[in-house]
Design a protein around this motif. Structure first.
Motif, PDB file in Angstrom:
ATOM      1  N   UNK A 280     -26.157  47.336 108.886  1.00 43.44           N
ATOM      2  CA  UNK A 280     -27.283  47.717 109.880  1.00 43.44           C
ATOM      3  C   UNK A 280     -26.468  47.204 111.079  1.00 43.44           C
ATOM      4  N   UNK A 281     -25.601  46.206 111.450  1.00 40.13           N
ATOM      5  CA  UNK A 281     -25.328  46.005 112.678  1.00 40.13           C
ATOM      6  C   UNK A 281     -24.308  47.043 113.113  1.00 40.13           C
ATOM      7  N   UNK A 282     -23.621  47.426 112.177  1.00 43.27           N
ATOM      8  CA  UNK A 282     -22.755  48.617 112.384  1.00 43.27           C
ATOM      9  C   UNK A 282     -23.413  49.898 112.774  1.00 43.27           C
ATOM     10  N   UNK A 283     -24.573  50.141 112.087  1.00 47.22           N
ATOM     11  CA  UNK A 283     -25.514  51.272 112.374  1.00 47.22           C
ATOM     12  C   UNK A 283     -26.172  50.932 114.075  1.00 47.22           C
TER      13      UNK A 283
ATOM     14  N   UNK B  90     -25.795  53.668 116.927  1.00 43.53           N
ATOM     15  CA  UNK B  90     -26.952  54.359 117.745  1.00 43.53           C
ATOM     16  C   UNK B  90     -26.840  53.938 119.190  1.00 43.53           C
ATOM     17  N   UNK B  91     -26.716  52.620 119.583  1.00 43.62           N
ATOM     18  CA  UNK B  91     -26.582  52.223 120.967  1.00 43.62           C
ATOM     19  C   UNK B  91     -25.545  53.053 121.515  1.00 43.62           C
ATOM     20  N   UNK B  92     -24.287  53.319 121.205  1.00 41.30           N
ATOM     21  CA  UNK B  92     -23.296  54.052 121.701  1.00 41.30           C
ATOM     22  C   UNK B  92     -23.766  55.567 122.018  1.00 41.30           C
ATOM     23  N   UNK B  93     -24.406  56.037 120.831  1.00 38.15           N
ATOM     24  CA  UNK B  93     -24.850  57.327 121.068  1.00 38.15           C
ATOM     25  C   UNK B  93     -25.899  57.521 122.160  1.00 38.15           C
ATOM     26  N   UNK B  94     -26.974  56.544 122.218  1.00 37.32           N
ATOM     27  CA  UNK B  94     -27.948  56.661 123.271  1.00 37.32           C
ATOM     28  C   UNK B  94     -27.409  56.453 124.683  1.00 37.32           C
ATOM     29  N   UNK B  95     -26.348  55.661 124.837  1.00 35.95           N
ATOM     30  CA  UNK B  95     -25.588  55.492 126.048  1.00 35.95           C
ATOM     31  C   UNK B  95     -24.957  56.686 126.440  1.00 35.95           C
TER      32      UNK B  95
ATOM     33  N   UNK C 192     -16.184  47.101 107.262  1.00 38.41           N
ATOM     34  CA  UNK C 192     -17.031  47.497 108.495  1.00 38.41           C
ATOM     35  C   UNK C 192     -16.368  48.550 109.420  1.00 38.41           C
ATOM     36  N   UNK C 193     -15.043  48.651 109.652  1.00 35.46           N
ATOM     37  CA  UNK C 193     -14.526  49.615 110.402  1.00 35.46           C
ATOM     38  C   UNK C 193     -14.603  51.051 109.865  1.00 35.46           C
ATOM     39  N   UNK C 194     -14.383  51.119 108.431  1.00 33.13           N
ATOM     40  CA  UNK C 194     -14.551  52.344 107.919  1.00 33.13           C
ATOM     41  C   UNK C 194     -15.974  52.714 107.654  1.00 33.13           C
ATOM     42  N   UNK C 195     -16.972  51.726 107.548  1.00 32.71           N
ATOM     43  CA  UNK C 195     -18.284  52.154 107.314  1.00 32.71           C
ATOM     44  C   UNK C 195     -18.765  52.661 108.776  1.00 32.71           C
ATOM     45  N   UNK C 196     -18.133  52.099 109.775  1.00 36.52           N
ATOM     46  CA  UNK C 196     -18.834  52.754 111.129  1.00 36.52           C
ATOM     47  C   UNK C 196     -18.456  54.277 111.015  1.00 36.52           C
ATOM     48  N   UNK C 197     -17.074  54.115 110.755  1.00 35.74           N
ATOM     49  CA  UNK C 197     -16.419  55.879 110.740  1.00 35.74           C
ATOM     50  C   UNK C 197     -17.623  56.721 109.867  1.00 35.74           C
ATOM     51  N   UNK C 198     -17.933  56.254 108.815  1.00 34.61           N
ATOM     52  CA  UNK C 198     -18.548  57.041 107.907  1.00 34.61           C
ATOM     53  C   UNK C 198     -20.237  57.180 107.983  1.00 34.61           C
ATOM     54  N   UNK C 199     -20.771  55.986 108.862  1.00 32.26           N
ATOM     55  CA  UNK C 199     -22.071  56.240 109.240  1.00 32.26           C
ATOM     56  C   UNK C 199     -22.118  57.410 110.316  1.00 32.26           C
ATOM     57  N   UNK C 200     -21.201  57.217 111.179  1.00 33.61           N
ATOM     58  CA  UNK C 200     -21.507  58.626 112.181  1.00 33.61           C
ATOM     59  C   UNK C 200     -20.949  59.807 111.440  1.00 33.61           C
TER      60      UNK C 200
ATOM     61  N   UNK D 119     -30.303  62.052 108.428  1.00 31.12           N
ATOM     62  CA  UNK D 119     -31.009  61.884 109.713  1.00 31.12           C
ATOM     63  C   UNK D 119     -30.847  60.193 109.847  1.00 31.12           C
ATOM     64  N   UNK D 120     -31.367  59.669 110.863  1.00 32.52           N
ATOM     65  CA  UNK D 120     -31.350  57.996 111.016  1.00 32.52           C
ATOM     66  C   UNK D 120     -31.899  57.486 109.952  1.00 32.52           C
ATOM     67  N   UNK D 121     -33.159  58.189 109.608  1.00 30.21           N
ATOM     68  CA  UNK D 121     -34.004  57.645 108.449  1.00 30.21           C
ATOM     69  C   UNK D 121     -33.308  57.711 107.267  1.00 30.21           C
ATOM     70  N   UNK D 122     -32.529  58.795 107.033  1.00 29.76           N
ATOM     71  CA  UNK D 122     -32.017  58.737 105.568  1.00 29.76           C
ATOM     72  C   UNK D 122     -30.672  57.771 105.407  1.00 29.76           C
ATOM     73  N   UNK D 123     -30.149  57.673 106.843  1.00 26.89           N
ATOM     74  CA  UNK D 123     -28.991  56.333 106.531  1.00 26.89           C
ATOM     75  C   UNK D 123     -29.685  55.123 106.454  1.00 26.89           C
ATOM     76  N   UNK D 124     -30.655  54.751 107.048  1.00 25.03           N
ATOM     77  CA  UNK D 124     -31.525  53.692 107.077  1.00 25.03           C
ATOM     78  C   UNK D 124     -31.745  53.363 105.323  1.00 25.03           C
TER      79      UNK D 124
END
Length: 127
Positions: free
Chosen positions: A107-110, A114-119, A67-75, A83-88
């Motif tokens: 999806x929890x990581x995504x 997205x919440x952090x980006x929105x904030x 999960x930690x590495x996944x979060x880095x690579x989702x970003x 795009x968000x749609x392509x990632x989903x």
């Protein structure tokens, strides 16, 4: 290597130094191996664009349950132009291969990203 910025600069964005400092704190040789081989050799190969490489990295890390590495690579995928749609869609594509629990965790990581980006986008400008 190409004439553009190294892939790792795009993928890690403003967190580049923090990420490599964290790796170096674990082990300096490990940080060098990751930088030199994974990013400055493998990522710099031709044949696939950076967005595709990052979407593949997300799928592989999802399958590994990292999960930690996944979060880095989702970003990183989004910084590389996904795009968000392509990632989903990439995450959903993994369901028959790795199962629902791992995809739900991805999806929890995504959602967290997205919440952090929105904030950050809605934060008042610094004074």
């Amino acid at each position: 290597m190409n004439d553009e910025a190294p892939a790792r600069t795009t993928i890690f964005g403003h967190q580049h130094d923090r990420i490599f400092d964290r790796l170096a704190a674990l082990d300096p040789d490990l940080a060098v191996y990751i930088r030199d081989f994974a990013y400055d050799t493998v990522y710099e190969r031709g044949g696939l664009d950076l967005k595709t490489k990052e979407l593949l990295a997300c799928t592989l890390l999802l399958g590994l349950g990292s999960p930690d590495e996944l979060k880095t690579h989702l970003r990183g995928a989004m910084l590389a132009g996904a795009s968000e749609a392509e990632v989903r869609e990439t995450l959903l594509f993994a369901v028959p291969f790795v199962g629902f629990p791992r995809v739900v965790a991805a999806f929890v990581q995504l959602r967290s990203l997205l919440d952090r980006q929105g904030a950050a986008e809605n934060a008042p400008p610094p004074r």
